[in-house]
Design a protein around this motif. Structure first.
Motif, mmCIF file in Angstrom:
data_model
loop_
_atom_site.group_PDB
_atom_site.id
_atom_site.type_symbol
_atom_site.label_atom_id
_atom_site.label_comp_id
_atom_site.label_asym_id
_atom_site.label_seq_id
_atom_site.Cartn_x
_atom_site.Cartn_y
_atom_site.Cartn_z
ATOM 1 N N GLU A 168 -34.271 -20.954 1.391
ATOM 2 C CA GLU A 168 -35.080 -19.905 0.776
ATOM 3 C C GLU A 168 -34.907 -19.914 -0.742
ATOM 4 O OE1 GLU A 168 -34.460 -15.291 0.729
ATOM 5 O OE2 GLU A 168 -35.495 -15.898 2.582
ATOM 6 N N ASP A 169 -33.673 -20.022 -1.207
ATOM 7 C CA ASP A 169 -33.396 -20.051 -2.640
ATOM 8 C C ASP A 169 -34.014 -21.294 -3.284
ATOM 9 O OD1 ASP A 169 -32.085 -18.941 -5.010
ATOM 10 O OD2 ASP A 169 -30.821 -20.737 -4.885
ATOM 11 N N GLU A 170 -33.925 -22.421 -2.595
ATOM 12 C CA GLU A 170 -34.505 -23.661 -3.114
ATOM 13 C C GLU A 170 -36.033 -23.557 -3.214
ATOM 14 O OE1 GLU A 170 -34.826 -28.388 -1.949
ATOM 15 O OE2 GLU A 170 -33.206 -27.184 -1.086
ATOM 16 N N LEU A 171 -36.669 -22.973 -2.196
ATOM 17 C CA LEU A 171 -38.120 -22.805 -2.236
ATOM 18 C C LEU A 171 -38.514 -21.842 -3.355
ATOM 19 C CD1 LEU A 171 -40.886 -23.477 -1.080
ATOM 20 C CD2 LEU A 171 -40.561 -21.647 0.592
ATOM 21 N N ARG A 172 -37.786 -20.767 -3.503
ATOM 22 C CA ARG A 172 -38.073 -19.806 -4.578
ATOM 23 C C ARG A 172 -37.989 -20.484 -5.946
ATOM 24 N NH1 ARG A 172 -35.119 -14.014 -5.674
ATOM 25 N NH2 ARG A 172 -36.100 -13.616 -7.681
ATOM 26 N N ARG A 173 -36.902 -21.202 -6.194
ATOM 27 C CA ARG A 173 -36.755 -21.893 -7.478
ATOM 28 C C ARG A 173 -37.855 -22.941 -7.664
ATOM 29 N NH1 ARG A 173 -32.390 -24.769 -7.185
ATOM 30 N NH2 ARG A 173 -31.572 -23.991 -5.231
ATOM 31 N N GLY A 174 -38.199 -23.642 -6.589
ATOM 32 C CA GLY A 174 -39.255 -24.647 -6.661
ATOM 33 C C GLY A 174 -40.607 -24.044 -6.995
ATOM 34 N N LEU A 175 -40.920 -22.895 -6.405
ATOM 35 C CA LEU A 175 -42.198 -22.237 -6.677
ATOM 36 C C LEU A 175 -42.271 -21.720 -8.107
ATOM 37 C CD1 LEU A 175 -42.748 -20.357 -3.320
ATOM 38 C CD2 LEU A 175 -44.115 -22.252 -4.241
#
Length: 113
Positions: free
Chosen positions: A21-28
């Motif tokens: 979730e944190d990785e997707l948030r940072r990626g977005l």
């Protein structure tokens, strides 16, 4: 034009995956910054669904469809944004903005295939 891309956080077999979730948030957020620097970009946001926290959205507005497609096809788009799309919900994402007194585009698919 308006682009609405919904993405789903990957889950571990035991439930929600906080690291993913944190990785997707940072990626977005990184994707939004890349897109914001491209010609034709008007505005954008990253959001998370209030009822289903594993569901995210990246919304952007563009002057025209060509600007959006060129932004995605740029080197940065291919390297940093397209890999995120593995998490995208498989649905059309590009919309024309409807305004009073304007003509709509011809109603036909624009994809190749």
């Amino acid at each position: 034009m308006l682009v609405v891309t919904r993405l789903r956080t990957p889950s571990a077999p035991s439930g929600p995956d906080a690291a993913a979730e944190d990785e997707l948030r940072r990626g977005l957020l990184h994707a939004l910054a890349i897109l914001a620097a491209k010609p034709g970009y008007v505005s954008g946001d990253v959001g998370r669904n209030v009822d289903d926290p594993g569901l995210w959205v990246l919304t952007t507005r563009w002057e025209n469809v060509g600007s959006y497609r060129r932004a995605l096809g740029s080197y940065e788009g291919k390297m940093h944004i397209q890999p995120l799309m593995v998490h995208a919900v498989d649905e059309p994402s590009a919309y024309e903005v409807v305004e009073e007194g304007t003509d709509l585009n011809e109603a036909r698919p624009r994809s190749i295939g």
